[in-house]
Structure formats: C-alpha cells, structure tokens
Design a protein around this motif. Structure first.
Motif, mmCIF file in Angstrom:
data_model
loop_
_atom_site.group_PDB
_atom_site.id
_atom_site.type_symbol
_atom_site.label_atom_id
_atom_site.label_comp_id
_atom_site.label_asym_id
_atom_site.label_seq_id
_atom_site.Cartn_x
_atom_site.Cartn_y
_atom_site.Cartn_z
ATOM 1 N N ILE A 115 34.641 36.524 36.667
ATOM 2 C CA ILE A 115 35.722 37.329 37.706
ATOM 3 C C ILE A 115 35.262 38.866 38.214
ATOM 4 C CG2 ILE A 115 37.586 37.242 38.824
ATOM 5 C CD1 ILE A 115 38.721 34.642 36.761
ATOM 6 N N ILE A 116 35.182 39.201 36.803
ATOM 7 C CA ILE A 116 35.473 40.916 36.612
ATOM 8 C C ILE A 116 33.654 41.219 37.460
ATOM 9 C CG2 ILE A 116 34.907 42.767 34.940
ATOM 10 C CD1 ILE A 116 36.925 41.378 33.627
ATOM 11 N N LEU A 117 32.763 40.745 37.026
ATOM 12 C CA LEU A 117 31.262 40.810 36.760
ATOM 13 C C LEU A 117 31.191 40.402 39.136
ATOM 14 C CD1 LEU A 117 28.713 41.621 36.336
ATOM 15 C CD2 LEU A 117 28.299 39.295 35.900
ATOM 16 N N ALA A 118 32.021 39.281 39.380
ATOM 17 C CA ALA A 118 31.526 39.134 40.669
ATOM 18 C C ALA A 118 31.956 40.504 41.872
ATOM 19 C CB ALA A 118 32.052 37.640 40.802
ATOM 20 N N ILE A 119 33.387 40.898 41.017
ATOM 21 C CA ILE A 119 34.384 41.887 42.127
ATOM 22 C C ILE A 119 33.562 43.673 41.302
ATOM 23 C CG2 ILE A 119 36.307 43.159 41.887
ATOM 24 C CD1 ILE A 119 37.781 40.846 40.858
ATOM 25 N N LEU A 208 33.948 35.318 47.357
ATOM 26 C CA LEU A 208 34.186 36.443 48.612
ATOM 27 C C LEU A 208 33.490 36.687 49.646
ATOM 28 C CD1 LEU A 208 33.581 38.905 45.021
ATOM 29 C CD2 LEU A 208 36.114 38.357 45.718
ATOM 30 N N THR A 209 33.378 35.621 49.906
ATOM 31 C CA THR A 209 32.862 35.944 51.350
ATOM 32 C C THR A 209 32.822 35.522 52.518
ATOM 33 O OG1 THR A 209 31.016 34.086 51.306
ATOM 34 C CG2 THR A 209 29.868 36.441 50.404
ATOM 35 N N GLY A 210 34.111 34.813 51.395
ATOM 36 C CA GLY A 210 34.713 34.078 52.504
ATOM 37 C C GLY A 210 36.661 35.350 53.084
ATOM 38 N N ILE A 211 36.786 36.689 51.918
ATOM 39 C CA ILE A 211 37.569 36.593 52.512
ATOM 40 C C ILE A 211 37.261 37.777 54.300
ATOM 41 C CG2 ILE A 211 38.525 38.377 51.618
ATOM 42 C CD1 ILE A 211 38.081 37.896 48.836
ATOM 43 N N ASP A 212 38.650 38.134 54.746
ATOM 44 C CA ASP A 212 37.942 37.833 55.987
ATOM 45 C C ASP A 212 38.522 40.099 55.685
ATOM 46 O OD1 ASP A 212 37.869 39.076 58.275
ATOM 47 O OD2 ASP A 212 40.916 38.642 58.814
ATOM 48 N N PRO A 213 36.980 40.537 55.970
ATOM 49 C CA PRO A 213 37.105 41.634 56.833
ATOM 50 C C PRO A 213 37.973 42.867 56.282
ATOM 51 C CG PRO A 213 34.894 41.595 56.773
ATOM 52 C CD PRO A 213 36.263 39.919 56.455
ATOM 53 N N SER A 214 39.247 42.455 57.500
ATOM 54 C CA SER A 214 39.937 43.027 58.387
ATOM 55 C C SER A 214 40.799 43.448 57.698
ATOM 56 C CB SER A 214 40.333 42.612 59.657
ATOM 57 O OG SER A 214 40.436 41.012 59.711
ATOM 58 N N LEU A 215 40.722 42.293 56.551
ATOM 59 C CA LEU A 215 42.419 42.831 55.609
ATOM 60 C C LEU A 215 42.270 43.924 54.893
ATOM 61 C CD1 LEU A 215 42.900 38.824 53.921
ATOM 62 C CD2 LEU A 215 44.194 40.247 55.790
ATOM 63 N N TYR A 216 40.769 44.437 54.372
ATOM 64 C CA TYR A 216 40.113 45.859 53.739
ATOM 65 C C TYR A 216 40.618 46.572 54.728
ATOM 66 C CZ TYR A 216 38.366 42.426 50.382
ATOM 67 O OH TYR A 216 38.283 42.106 49.278
ATOM 68 N N TRP A 231 43.657 44.055 43.757
ATOM 69 C CA TRP A 231 44.699 42.919 43.041
ATOM 70 C C TRP A 231 45.584 42.454 44.397
ATOM 71 C CZ3 TRP A 231 46.335 41.344 38.490
ATOM 72 C CH2 TRP A 231 48.059 41.427 38.770
ATOM 73 N N HIS A 232 46.188 42.645 45.406
ATOM 74 C CA HIS A 232 46.528 42.234 46.441
ATOM 75 C C HIS A 232 45.782 41.220 47.690
ATOM 76 C CE1 HIS A 232 50.339 43.749 45.734
ATOM 77 N NE2 HIS A 232 49.898 45.112 45.264
ATOM 78 N N ILE A 233 44.107 41.413 47.816
ATOM 79 C CA ILE A 233 43.693 41.218 48.437
ATOM 80 C C ILE A 233 42.277 39.666 48.268
ATOM 81 C CG2 ILE A 233 41.816 41.378 51.051
ATOM 82 C CD1 ILE A 233 43.352 44.023 50.989
ATOM 83 N N THR A 234 41.895 40.714 47.350
ATOM 84 C CA THR A 234 40.540 39.725 46.679
ATOM 85 C C THR A 234 40.825 39.091 45.428
ATOM 86 O OG1 THR A 234 39.237 42.100 46.483
ATOM 87 C CG2 THR A 234 38.425 40.679 45.430
ATOM 88 N N LEU A 235 41.673 39.133 45.089
ATOM 89 C CA LEU A 235 41.848 38.295 43.815
ATOM 90 C C LEU A 235 42.891 37.216 44.728
ATOM 91 C CD1 LEU A 235 42.748 40.120 40.813
ATOM 92 C CD2 LEU A 235 41.066 38.759 41.313
ATOM 93 N N PRO A 236 43.634 37.404 45.813
ATOM 94 C CA PRO A 236 44.287 35.940 46.103
ATOM 95 C C PRO A 236 43.455 35.654 47.191
ATOM 96 C CG PRO A 236 46.027 37.812 46.524
ATOM 97 C CD PRO A 236 45.073 38.325 45.839
ATOM 98 N N GLY A 237 42.250 35.746 47.445
ATOM 99 C CA GLY A 237 41.638 35.296 48.501
ATOM 100 C C GLY A 237 40.795 34.159 47.664
ATOM 101 N N ILE A 238 40.316 34.154 46.459
ATOM 102 C CA ILE A 238 39.379 33.281 45.295
ATOM 103 C C ILE A 238 40.212 32.917 44.478
ATOM 104 C CG2 ILE A 238 37.768 35.021 45.697
ATOM 105 C CD1 ILE A 238 37.828 36.127 42.880
ATOM 106 N N ARG A 239 41.845 32.591 44.982
ATOM 107 C CA ARG A 239 42.081 31.717 43.853
ATOM 108 C C ARG A 239 41.813 30.646 43.426
ATOM 109 N NH1 ARG A 239 48.211 33.639 44.752
ATOM 110 N NH2 ARG A 239 47.883 31.876 47.281
ATOM 111 N N SER A 240 42.004 30.057 44.574
ATOM 112 C CA SER A 240 41.900 28.974 44.500
ATOM 113 C C SER A 240 40.269 28.138 44.112
ATOM 114 C CB SER A 240 41.782 27.944 46.322
ATOM 115 O OG SER A 240 40.827 28.467 46.425
#
Length: 323
Positions: A115-119, A208-216, A231-240
C-alpha cells in the motif's frame, strides 16, 4: 425479426408480468454481451475442475490407513485415528504454532508495504523514474525462491556474507544471522516482503487510478497538504481494495508455503522454522505417512477457510465484505 419480437410471440409470453419480461430481456442481453468472456473462462474452469476439485476426492485418505497396494478406495478405514495421532504428537503443537506465527508475522508486517509503495509510486511525477523503480520492485516477484534463498544466504552467511564482511571490519566478529531465532525470523519476513511487495502494489496502483482527480484539486484549493490528501482521499478511495486483499491474505495464514521455509531453514533454528508444509514433505512424503500428511493438510485448509469466513463476516459489518 428481432429477439424481442421473437420472445413476445412465445406461448404464454403475454401472461408474464411486464417487470419480469424486462428482467428476462435484460439478462439475455447481458448474456449475449458476455459470450466472449464466458468462452475465455472455459479453459480456466476446466483447469480448476481437473487440478483443484477432482483431486479433492483424494482427501478421503485422511480418514484411512492408506497404502499403495490397496489404493485410495481399498485402503482400510480408520476414522479419526490419524487426527488422534497428530494431536497427541508433542511436536505437532510446536509445528502448528510455528506455522501460525510465521504466517501471521508475514501478513501483519508485510501487508502495509504494498500500500505504501503504491501510494509513493502514485505520487511520482517523473515517468522515467517511476518506471525504473517499478521495474526494480516488480523484478523479485519473478525470481524463484531458490534464487532468492541463495541471495539471502549469500548476503547473511556467517563466514562469507556481505553483511558479515562489513560487520567484521567494524567489530571484528561476525554475527550468525541465519542461526539465531530472532534474526532468522526477521530475515524470513523481510525476504517475503522484498519478493512480493512490488507485485501486490500493482493491484493498489490500479485501484488508485479509479479515484476522481477533481477530489485532489478541491483539496488543494482548500489548502490541504500532501499528507492530508493521502489520508482523506487516497486511503478511503482504495479502502475496498485493501479490505479485499486483507481477507484473501487471511486465508493464507495457515498456508505459509514450502519453498521459502525449506530453503532458509537449518537444524539450528528448527524449533521455529519447522512448519506444516515442511513436516508434510519430510514425514508425509519422505517417510510414506501419506494419511497423516493428508489429515494435517485438511486441518490446515479448514482453519484457513474458517479464518476467511470470519474476516469476511467482520468486514460485512462495515459494508466491505467480499461476498
């Protein structure tokens, strides 16, 4: 004539409720769309049936006194005697403990690394650097454990290891990394992380590619720094995806594998390195105790299945279940 008009002409079609007609037509359309995928899936299904499900019938020898002469079905039935032998064997408690301990350490310590490596890779903006690092971290996964074990031995060997050569130059005395229980466990877990983290990171990079860039972009406008975004966008975005991977990894807690342990173990650290898979190889196959080996393997599988069901049940309470 279209499929819909053909379906309407069928006897009794007019008596079917409209909502059921729509559902039937929708399913038929989906089936037709997925025909190529279903055809591609057939070889996979055949493989699993031939090499995974049919061999399960051989598990019956876990309840028999198996021998080659009588075969699987002709060998005498002994019920639970094989399990009675295993669980009254003083060595078996230690073997099961070692299996759970090493597997749990590998899962719990190694799970966050991909997870850390991917981020970290996702945050890299220089594509040439990102691709170079990806190649380096993915490469160990494609190496056989024989090669990896040889590299580990070459690095940590007491007399000629690279690490001990440096230690002897500074302290004058080599340290037996592979012959001390604590350091052996650390090397075991570390080599597993080094070999598998890069490959597992691919799954998280895809998520991570599925997270909407507009959130960032919105977070940047609000003044959020890099750590806040993670913490608030990346991790919740890949939580599932994290929950899914964790449930799957829990299923392997009892299945530590054979290659890595067998290559790295030695008689000095046998008290912590003897696990179910190596015992099955040495005793179940080496000594011809096939029924005992099958009994222990079945026990291992049942525990693994129980842990997967338990982990999935807990995840479902947070709406993150696998099924």
């Amino acid at each position: 004539m279209t499929a819909r008009s053909q379906a309407i002409e069928k006897p009794g079609w007019s008596d079917i409720p409209t909502d059921k007609k729509a559902l039937w037509l929708q399913r038929k359309k989906r089936f037709n769309q997925n025909k190529p995928l279903l055809l591609m899936f057939i070889p996979i299904a055949v493989y699993f049936i031939l090499f995974k499900y049919i061999p399960m019938f051989g598990l019956v020898i876990a309840f028999k006194d198996y021998n080659f002469a009588d075969g699987i079905w002709g060998s005498p039935w002994v019920g639970l005697e094989n399990y009675s032998y295993l669980f009254t064997n003083p060595q078996m408690t230690q073997i099961i403990r070692n299996t759970i301990m090493l597997s749990a350490l590998t899962v719990l310590v190694g799970f966050p690394f991909p997870i850390i490596l991917a981020i970290l890779l996702n945050e890299v903006r220089k594509m040439w650097f990102k691709k170079s690092v990806q190649t380096l971290v993915y490469l160990p996964y494609f190496l056989n454990w024989i090669i990896v074990g040889g590299l580990v031995t070459m690095i940590f060997a007491q007399q000629s290891g690279i690490v001990n050569i440096l230690i002897k130059k500074t302290t004058g005395e080599a340290y037996p990394f592979l012959f001390k229980e604590f350091s052996w466990i650390a090397i075991f877990v570390g080599s597993s992380i080094w070999k598998n983290a890069g490959w597992s990171a691919i799954i998280y990079l895809a998520a991570l590619t599925g997270i909407d860039p507009s959130l960032y972009e919105a977070a940047s406008m609000d003044g959020a720094n890099k750590w806040r975004k993670i913490w608030h966008i990346t991790l919740p975005g890949i939580r599932s995806t994290i929950v899914l991977m964790f449930i799957l990894s829990i299923g392997h807690v009892m299945d530590i594998g054979f290659d890595q342990v067998y290559i790295l173990q030695n008689p000095v650290v046998k008290n912590i390195s003897e696990v179910i898979s190596t015992w099955n190889y040495k005793v179940g196959l080496g000594s011809g105790e096939y029924s005992h080996g099958a009994a222990l393997g079945l026990f291992e599988s049942i525990i693994g299945l129980t842990m997967v069901l338990t982990a999935n049940g807990i995840a479902k309470k947070f709406n993150q279940g696998l099924w």
